[in-house]
Design an enzyme around this catalytic site. Structure first.
Site, mmCIF file in Angstrom:
data_model
loop_
_atom_site.group_PDB
_atom_site.id
_atom_site.type_symbol
_atom_site.label_atom_id
_atom_site.label_comp_id
_atom_site.label_asym_id
_atom_site.label_seq_id
_atom_site.Cartn_x
_atom_site.Cartn_y
_atom_site.Cartn_z
ATOM 1 N N GLY A 91 0.775 -1.238 0.000
ATOM 2 C CA GLY A 91 0.000 0.000 0.000
ATOM 3 C C GLY A 91 0.801 1.280 0.000
ATOM 4 O O GLY A 91 0.232 2.371 0.094
ATOM 5 N N TRP A 93 2.417 3.004 -2.332
ATOM 6 C CA TRP A 93 2.156 3.975 -3.394
ATOM 7 C C TRP A 93 0.803 4.655 -3.205
ATOM 8 O O TRP A 93 0.675 5.859 -3.418
ATOM 9 C CB TRP A 93 2.227 3.279 -4.757
ATOM 10 N N ASP A 109 -4.647 -6.053 -6.024
ATOM 11 C CA ASP A 109 -3.510 -6.940 -5.793
ATOM 12 C C ASP A 109 -4.044 -8.340 -5.527
ATOM 13 O O ASP A 109 -5.174 -8.508 -5.048
ATOM 14 C CB ASP A 109 -2.665 -6.469 -4.611
ATOM 15 N N ASP A 125 -6.927 -11.038 -9.282
ATOM 16 C CA ASP A 125 -5.860 -11.198 -10.263
ATOM 17 C C ASP A 125 -6.061 -10.147 -11.354
ATOM 18 O O ASP A 125 -7.088 -10.139 -12.042
ATOM 19 C CB ASP A 125 -5.911 -12.611 -10.856
ATOM 20 N N ASP A 149 3.257 -1.190 -9.904
ATOM 21 C CA ASP A 149 4.462 -1.664 -9.216
ATOM 22 C C ASP A 149 4.434 -3.193 -9.179
ATOM 23 O O ASP A 149 5.018 -3.816 -8.299
ATOM 24 C CB ASP A 149 4.519 -1.091 -7.793
ATOM 25 N N LYS A 189 6.935 -0.324 -12.999
ATOM 26 C CA LYS A 189 8.228 -0.906 -12.660
ATOM 27 C C LYS A 189 8.689 -1.809 -13.787
ATOM 28 O O LYS A 189 7.910 -2.570 -14.357
ATOM 29 C CB LYS A 189 8.120 -1.716 -11.367
#
Length: 242
Positions: A91, A93, A109, A125, A149, A189
């Site tokens: 959490g 970000w 997530d 998912d 991320d 990322k």
């Protein structure tokens, strides 16, 4: 009556974990039931100034400082913006986004994440076709910013892991292209490798500026980088069927 033993004096006063006051790296005294990799990770966390700062500030992860640095440079998190956070756990970000005035956030997530109001957090998912529409529904409309991320579980084979990472980024890119408002931005990322160059070139077709950024909070011995794409040009209309 015997005298009390002399008290030991501290060499220096407490420093709240500042970089200047750190001495020799701390090492864990015991490694019982830990693998060599987990032992190394724990020692790295103990000696990591960004991890210490995150704990002191109340951030859930040191990754918060990566987004902080990116946002300081590109000014992506604005009050009134709608934001989607992919791979939100734990959490950090989303915490930064809320701290910087964003109130409309939808996040997802695979792992459970403790609530972070006013964010809407979905345990699901992301690659499930139903996930994208659900995020847009929770957000109440298309986003101004898509953050990712995400990283897949690794298998220990460098080339395989890299390809899995690139595949996940490509899915995030296609999602961003399908939902972003014109002028919007995408941050993801990535890890250094030949395929990242191809991905940057592809993003330049749809974004005014595309950068590959390595924040100071990313460990120098890591190949981790972040793709920052700004100025989304808008979705290209589909060609009518022949």
């Amino acid at each position: 009556m015997s005298e009390d033993p002399p008290r030991k004096r501290m060499v220096r006063p407490p420093s709240a974990g500042s970089d200047e006051a750190r001495g020799k790296p701390a090492r864990l005294k015991t490694a019982k039931q830990r693998t060599a990799s987990s032992q190394a990770w724990l020692e790295r966390q103990i000696n990591d100034p960004f991890a210490a700062r995150a704990r002191a500030h109340g951030y859930r992860s040191r990754a918060a400082y990566k987004l902080t640095e990116i946002d300081d440079r590109f000014r992506l998190l604005k009050p009134g913006a709608k934001v989607i956070d992919l791979g939100v756990a734990p959490g950090g970000w989303t915490q930064v986004a809320i701290e910087r005035g964003v109130k409309d956030i939808a996040a997802v997530d695979l792992l459970p994440v403790d609530p972070l109001p006013p964010a809407h957090i979905l345990q699901m998912d992301f690659t499930d076709p139903a996930c994208g529409p659900r995020l847009i529904e929770l957000l109440g409309g298309p986003p101004d910013l898509v953050l990712s991320d995400m990283a897949p579980n690794t298998v220990g084979h460098k080339q395989t892991d890299h390809l899995r990472i690139i595949g996940l980024i490509e899915i995030a890119v296609e999602f961003a292209r399908s939902v972003l408002k014109p002028g919007g931005a995408f941050v993801a990322k990535a890890f250094q490798g030949g395929e990242v160059g191809d991905l940057l070139a592809d993003l330049k077709k749809d974004f005014a500026q595309v950068r590959n950024v390595k924040p100071k909070a990313s460990r120098q011995d890591s190949s981790e980088t972040y793709i920052v794409a700004t100025g989304f040009k808008g979705r290209t209309p589909s060609a009518p069927p022949a």
